[in-house]
Design an enzyme around this catalytic site. Structure first.
Site, short mmCIF file in Angstrom:
data_model
loop_
_atom_site.label_atom_id
_atom_site.label_comp_id
_atom_site.label_asym_id
_atom_site.label_seq_id
_atom_site.Cartn_x
_atom_site.Cartn_y
_atom_site.Cartn_z
N PHE A 12 -4.86 2.00 8.18
CA PHE A 12 -5.29 3.33 8.73
C PHE A 12 -6.61 3.64 8.49
N LEU A 36 -3.21 -7.99 4.79
CA LEU A 36 -2.30 -7.79 5.94
C LEU A 36 -0.77 -7.67 5.42
N ILE A 61 -5.37 -8.42 -3.27
CA ILE A 61 -5.94 -8.07 -4.53
C ILE A 61 -5.37 -8.22 -5.68
N ALA A 84 -4.33 -0.38 -0.76
CA ALA A 84 -3.27 0.09 -1.65
C ALA A 84 -1.82 0.49 -0.73
N GLU A 85 -0.83 0.28 -1.58
CA GLU A 85 0.42 0.66 -1.19
C GLU A 85 0.26 2.35 -1.07
N THR A 101 -0.19 -3.35 -6.75
CA THR A 101 -1.14 -3.37 -5.90
C THR A 101 -2.40 -2.18 -6.39
N THR A 131 -6.68 10.10 -3.60
CA THR A 131 -5.81 11.22 -3.25
C THR A 131 -5.57 12.24 -3.77
N ASP A 132 -5.43 13.34 -3.31
CA ASP A 132 -5.22 14.65 -3.91
C ASP A 132 -3.91 14.82 -4.78
N GLU A 133 -2.98 13.69 -4.38
CA GLU A 133 -1.68 13.80 -5.11
C GLU A 133 -1.71 13.38 -6.45
N TYR A 156 3.98 6.68 -6.12
CA TYR A 156 2.76 6.59 -5.67
C TYR A 156 1.45 7.24 -6.50
N ALA A 158 1.28 8.37 -9.43
CA ALA A 158 1.34 7.98 -10.82
C ALA A 158 0.37 6.82 -10.78
N LYS A 160 -1.88 5.92 -8.30
CA LYS A 160 -3.25 6.12 -7.87
C LYS A 160 -3.81 6.86 -9.00
N LYS A 195 4.52 7.76 8.34
CA LYS A 195 4.12 9.12 7.83
C LYS A 195 4.48 10.17 8.77
P1 NAD Z 1 -2.35 2.09 4.72
O1 NAD Z 1 -1.04 1.83 4.17
O2 NAD Z 1 -2.52 2.46 6.07
O3 NAD Z 1 -3.47 0.85 4.53
C1 NAD Z 1 -3.50 0.10 3.21
C2 NAD Z 1 -4.16 -1.14 3.80
O4 NAD Z 1 -4.36 -1.81 2.47
C3 NAD Z 1 -3.26 -2.08 4.61
O5 NAD Z 1 -4.25 -2.50 5.54
C4 NAD Z 1 -2.71 -3.14 3.71
O6 NAD Z 1 -2.53 -4.49 4.32
C5 NAD Z 1 -3.66 -3.03 2.73
N1 NAD Z 1 -3.36 -3.78 1.26
C6 NAD Z 1 -2.13 -3.18 0.68
N2 NAD Z 1 -1.78 -4.01 -0.30
C7 NAD Z 1 -2.70 -4.97 -0.27
C8 NAD Z 1 -3.04 -6.04 -1.19
N3 NAD Z 1 -2.24 -6.38 -2.45
N4 NAD Z 1 -4.14 -6.63 -1.27
C9 NAD Z 1 -5.04 -6.56 -0.14
N5 NAD Z 1 -4.74 -5.42 0.80
C10 NAD Z 1 -3.78 -4.92 0.83
O7 NAD Z 1 -3.09 3.44 3.91
P2 NAD Z 1 -4.30 4.57 4.24
O8 NAD Z 1 -3.32 5.75 4.66
O9 NAD Z 1 -5.26 3.97 5.17
O10 NAD Z 1 -4.71 4.68 2.85
C11 NAD Z 1 -5.88 3.91 2.47
C12 NAD Z 1 -6.25 4.69 1.16
O11 NAD Z 1 -6.64 5.94 1.16
C13 NAD Z 1 -5.26 4.44 -0.03
O12 NAD Z 1 -5.78 3.89 -1.43
C14 NAD Z 1 -4.79 5.60 -0.07
O13 NAD Z 1 -4.26 5.93 -1.39
C15 NAD Z 1 -5.85 6.72 0.17
N6 NAD Z 1 -5.63 7.89 0.87
C16 NAD Z 1 -4.68 8.07 1.89
C17 NAD Z 1 -4.34 9.25 2.39
C18 NAD Z 1 -3.70 9.45 3.59
O14 NAD Z 1 -3.18 10.71 3.89
N7 NAD Z 1 -3.18 8.38 4.30
C19 NAD Z 1 -5.09 10.61 1.83
C20 NAD Z 1 -5.88 10.31 0.69
C21 NAD Z 1 -6.20 9.03 0.21
P1 TYD Z 2 3.95 11.96 4.45
O1 TYD Z 2 3.32 11.96 5.73
O2 TYD Z 2 4.87 11.08 3.88
O3 TYD Z 2 2.82 12.32 3.32
P2 TYD Z 2 2.64 12.90 1.85
O4 TYD Z 2 4.20 12.43 1.05
O5 TYD Z 2 1.73 11.72 1.11
O6 TYD Z 2 2.32 14.12 1.78
O7 TYD Z 2 4.71 13.38 4.50
C1 TYD Z 2 4.12 14.77 4.72
C2 TYD Z 2 4.98 15.94 4.48
O8 TYD Z 2 6.02 15.60 5.18
C3 TYD Z 2 5.69 15.82 2.93
O9 TYD Z 2 6.15 17.00 2.66
C4 TYD Z 2 6.99 15.19 3.29
C5 TYD Z 2 7.36 15.52 4.83
N1 TYD Z 2 8.33 14.42 5.44
C6 TYD Z 2 9.24 14.97 6.22
O10 TYD Z 2 9.55 16.27 6.29
N2 TYD Z 2 10.20 14.07 6.83
C7 TYD Z 2 9.70 12.86 7.09
O11 TYD Z 2 10.46 11.86 7.69
C8 TYD Z 2 8.52 12.35 6.33
C9 TYD Z 2 8.12 10.74 6.64
C10 TYD Z 2 7.62 13.13 5.42
#
Ligand code: NAD
Ligand code: TYD
Length: 349
Positions: A12, A36, A61, A84-85, A101, A131-133, A156, A158, A160, A195
């Protein structure tokens, strides 16, 4: 020429970062390394896949040897590490894959970067996207700053947090130049429909229940993904080595209020009677260890690098819904097995 490795670029946020760098910096060679997994999708990058400064590398990775080989072969100057996962709910059912991962995978990259750059660290950068988490949860008031102590609550967060510590430790121990940024919840096009926002858009389209965890009074700070990519670009080019930057949307929403806003917008866009999507809201069992509230103080990146979000939440949400409504085949592909076929056809050698 700069050789820049972006990991997780088929996901994403990574796909928006890859697109920004490929288009904005024709003089950089951009390498997108991605395993992928279910979350990675090369369809996200259809528009730039033939760009002369773009190369896709399918690799995991977790595989230390192939990561070392790729660093030696392509001699990356800098790394922007997003792979990341990333889904909290999956981390609750399968913590070990997050440990592998997010921690081992990050350390494999750190080792490969250290080995390649050790003669002269000065013109290199390992930029770790976090992440802020990692800060845990806030009560009703307060904001996370760069000085807030780490206090992660989910497997997750922990994992990160641990990866952030390893990055910092490689900086202190070996002198590896690094930057870390910790961002709040992203939303926007190409987010996998597990999400909150894309899941609920998809469910509203399909008239399926909207499962709100607990009482819905959990708060998140939402940022449009392209604004995150812009912040990453600025931080990569202008951020000071060994610094951490918090990135956020100045945009807090309780889940239930967000879901109601989304329902209203979807009714309008789908020409459905006002209030019909809200009827799909279903309160379900809470997530274990559910963090009450995240909110970022992004004043450091604002004052030091001049970054701020470009869109209001209503604008960003509206664009996001439009994207999903115009890309229903993307949604169908990622929620079925069809994407695997896409990859096989695209990369049959
Ligand atoms: P995502 O799950 O959409 O994408 C993760 C990507 O990493 C995927 O393309 C996947 O194929 C790849 N990947 C997973 N395991 C792998 C491995 N072992 N080797 C190589 N590639 C691998 O995640 P995202 O939401 O795009 O998040 C990207 C980064 O940003 C992450 O590090 C996440 O912790 C961080 N982040 C995400 C958010 C959010 O709201 N989505 C917010 C803050 C930080
Ligand atoms: P999410 O998009 O999984 O992000 P994060 O857990 O990293 O913040 O969830 C955002 C918020 O929405 C979180 O408080 C959990 C809640 N949520 C639901 O209430 N229902 C759902 O089906 C999902 C996926 C999340």
């Amino acid at each position: 020429m700069k050789n820049i490795l972006i990991t997780g670029g088929a996901g994403f946020i990574g796909s928006h970062v890859v697109r920004l760098f490929v288009n904005k910096y024709p003089d950089y060679l951009i390498y997108n390394l991605d395993a992928l997994t279910y979350a990675g999708n090369l369809e996200n990058l259809n528009d730039i896949e033939n760009a002369p400064n773009y190369t896709f590398l399918k690799a995991d990775i977790n595989d230390a040897n192939s990561i070392q080989d790729l660093f030696q072969k392509y001699r990356f100057d800098s790394v922007i590490h997003l792979a990341a996962e990333s889904h909290v709910d999956r981390s609750i059912t399968d913590p070990l894959s997050f440990l592998k991962t997010n921690i081992f995978g990050t350390v494999n990259l750190l080792n490969a970067a250290k080995d390649l750059w050790k003669e002269n660290f000065s013109s290199h950068l390992f930029y770790h996207i976090s992440t802020d988490e990692v800060y845990g949860t806030l009560g009703e008031t307060g904001l996370f700053t760069e000085k807030t102590g780490y206090d992660p609550n989910s497997p997750y967060s922990a994992s990160k947090a641990s990866s952030d510590h390893f990055v910092r430790a490689y900086g202190e121990t070996y002198g590896l130049p690094y930057i870390i940024s910790n961002c709040s919840n992203n939303y926007g096009p190409n987010q996998f429909p597990e999400k909150l926002i894309p899941l609920f858009i998809n469910n509203i389209i399909e008239k399926k229940p909207l499962p709100v965890y607990g009482d819905g009074n959990y708060t998140r700070d939402w940022l449009y993904v392209i604004d995150h990519a812009t912040a990453i670009d600025l931080t990569f080019h202008k951020g000071k080595i060994k610094e951490t930057f918090n990135i956020g949307g100045f945009n807090e929403w309780k889940n239930i209020d967000l879901v109601k806003l989304l329902c209203g917008l979807m009714d309008e866009k789908l020409n459905r009677p006002k209030g019909s999507s809200e009827q799909l809201i279903t309160f379900v069992k809470d997530r274990p260890g559910h963090d009450l509230r995240y909110a970022i103080d992004a004043s450091k990146i604002n004052t030091q690098l001049g970054w701020k979000p470009s869109l209001t939440f209503e604008e960003g949400l509206s664009k996001t819904i439009d994207w999903y409504l115009n890309n229903t085949s993307w949604l169908k592909n990622v929620t079925s097995g069809a994407y695997q076929e896409y990859y096989k056809n695209q990369y049959k050698k």
